[in-house]
Write a protein that holds these residues in place. Structure first.
Motif, short mmCIF file in Angstrom:
data_model
loop_
_atom_site.label_atom_id
_atom_site.label_comp_id
_atom_site.label_asym_id
_atom_site.label_seq_id
_atom_site.Cartn_x
_atom_site.Cartn_y
_atom_site.Cartn_z
N PHE A 126 -10.46 7.25 56.95
CA PHE A 126 -8.70 7.01 55.92
C PHE A 126 -9.03 8.22 54.63
N THR A 127 -10.21 9.57 54.64
CA THR A 127 -10.28 10.81 53.67
C THR A 127 -9.82 11.55 54.64
N THR A 128 -9.63 11.00 56.45
CA THR A 128 -8.94 12.40 56.72
C THR A 128 -7.34 12.38 57.10
N ILE A 129 -6.80 11.13 56.43
CA ILE A 129 -5.62 10.68 56.91
C ILE A 129 -4.30 11.55 55.89
N LEU A 133 -17.27 14.38 55.14
CA LEU A 133 -17.35 14.35 56.42
C LEU A 133 -15.52 14.80 56.85
N GLY A 134 -14.97 13.48 55.57
CA GLY A 134 -13.98 13.36 56.16
C GLY A 134 -12.51 14.20 55.73
N ILE A 135 -12.97 15.22 54.77
CA ILE A 135 -12.49 15.90 53.64
C ILE A 135 -12.28 17.32 54.95
N PHE A 136 -13.56 17.12 54.90
CA PHE A 136 -13.92 19.31 56.12
C PHE A 136 -14.00 18.42 57.28
N VAL A 137 -13.77 18.07 57.66
CA VAL A 137 -13.49 18.16 59.61
C VAL A 137 -11.50 18.50 60.03
N ALA A 138 -11.41 17.93 58.95
CA ALA A 138 -9.56 18.40 58.90
C ALA A 138 -9.82 19.47 58.73
#
Length: 426
Positions: free
Chosen positions: A272-275, A330-335
């Motif tokens: 959800f964060t990666t959206i 993790l969701g913030i930085f993988v993107a």
């Protein structure tokens, strides 16, 4: 070829239904991601056997990803997506009936492995449609939206929906429900993209010339140094994503006492964060520079958040709120690796399809190597050994990024390495 400039916050409006098709299709494809390894283990197989099934799947996905860009240019993205859609449905049914249904490990490997060929054809062919329908200086934000809808599908909906359906209809019933989403997504793509602008420059090539272009997806790795380095960085990009989906259910559920629905909801928060982060970094990279974002936020951020994903739950135990902290990080930085999708075609502007194929191959190799690393290290070093290995590779990517030389529209050459020319060849 003309491109449509109508966009909303970087989203190409002429392709909006294609983005929706990706979100719906990848929802179905993502149902299994965070619980299948644990379910295979429950059928009586070892964690290593479960990880090997994912490794084989990842290898098949890598092979399909390798050819998807060039194939999409030769036969059009629409036809490539249709082939992937039909293959996925057929082999998913065979996987459920004869593989999981009979707890037959050889058939699990066979049908799940073949099904791994399908989704990259559907998913990555759409990148070719984006590249040929969006101006190059807007490619980063358009690709950011691509990865955002990918995350909505495979991560958010693909994790949240099973967290509610598994208690009601079980794991196998949930996997049957996945078929419904993939059918809907496939139909949307076939209807909505039929009149989309497609590459035409390869349609009249001879068979020999087509195979030559296909082979370029390999030869670029040694004729263009920046492509090779970019490939290595892209492989490292999603190691934690694919690897944690395999090893973390075993740690969270079997070791720390989380229920499967709780783990799925933690994993869904990550996606959800990666959206938002996919769109955010896609836009920021157009202002700050592609490789700066990848290096300082992608590589550094993923190294730290991968360690946090292990150590915070280990320290706090069965604490759902604390487990969400590393999931969000993790969701913030993988993107922050999103700009890499724009880097590859910029490095080979005359062979965009082949460059995208190398990008897709790299993404597929990440899908393959992440569980492969787990298979090798788990028996000797447990979960922490796998996490440290992923972290070390993100540190390696940090040092590779300055060696990639690419000219970004509006910013110019981003490099280190004095005296080198940009990594663009014809």
């Amino acid at each position: 070829m003309s491109v449509n400039n109508k966009q909303w916050l970087g989203l190409p409006l002429n392709l909006i239904w294609g983005y929706i098709a990706i979100a719906v299709f990848m929802t179905g494809d993502g149902f299994e991601l965070a619980f299948l390894s644990h379910y295979i283990k429950e059928l009586g197989f070892t964690p290593a056997q479960a990880s090997f099934a994912f490794t084989l799947y990842g290898l098949a996905a890598a092979l399909a990803a390798w050819i998807s860009g060039v194939v999409a240019e030769i036969i059009t993205p629409q036809k490539t997506m249709m082939i992937g859609f039909v293959m996925w449905c057929i082999f998913h049914v065979l996987f459920l009936v004869f593989g999981l249904g009979d707890a037959n490990y050889p058939l699990i490997l066979l049908f799940y492995g073949i099904r791994g060929l399908a989704y990259p054809l559907f998913l990555y062919a759409f990148i070719v449609a984006i590249v040929h329908n969006v101006p190059s200086d807007r490619a980063s934000s358009a690709l950011g939206w691509f990865w955002a809808v990918y995350s909505i599908g495979i991560g958010v909906l693909g994790s949240y929906i099973p967290s509610f359906t598994i208690p009601q209809i079980g794991e196998l019933g949930t996997l049957w429900l996945a078929l419904v989403f993939c059918v809907i997504g496939g139909i949307i793509s076939m209807v909505a993209l039929r009149n989309t602008e497609t590459p035409r420059h390869m349609r009249n090539l001879t068979t020999r010339e087509k195979f030559g272009e296909l082979s370029r997806a390999v030869t670029l790795l040694y004729t263009n140094r920046s492509i090779l380095l970019s490939s290595m960085v892209r492989i490292i990009n999603t190691l934690s994503l694919f690897g944690f989906a395999v090893i973390m259910p075993l740690m969270f559920v079997d070791e720390l006492g989380f229920t499967t629905p709780e783990w799925l909801q933690v994993w869904a928060v990550f996606f959800f964060t990666t959206i938002f982060s996919n769109v955010f970094w896609g836009i920021v990279a157009e202002k700050m520079g592609w490789m700066k974002v990848v290096r300082w936020f992608g590589c550094v951020g993923m190294a730290l958040s991968s360690l946090a994903f292990y150590y915070i739950p280990q320290h706090f135990g069965h604490n759902f709120a604390m487990a969400l902290i590393p999931a969000v990080a993790l969701g913030i930085f993988v993107a922050a690796f999103v700009p890499m999708a724009a880097v590859f075609p910029a490095l080979e502007p005359k062979h965009k399809g082949a460059a995208i194929s190398v990008y897709n191959l790299s993404a597929g190799m990440s899908n393959f190597l992440a569980p492969a690393i787990a298979v090798v290290l788990l028996p000797y070093f447990s979960t922490i050994g796998v996490v440290v290995a992923y972290t070390a590779l993100y540190v390696l990517a940090f040092f590779l990024c300055p060696l990639i030389r690419v000219e970004q529209p509006g910013i110019g050459r981003q490099t280190s390495g004095e005296g080198e020319t940009a990594g663009i060849s014809s």
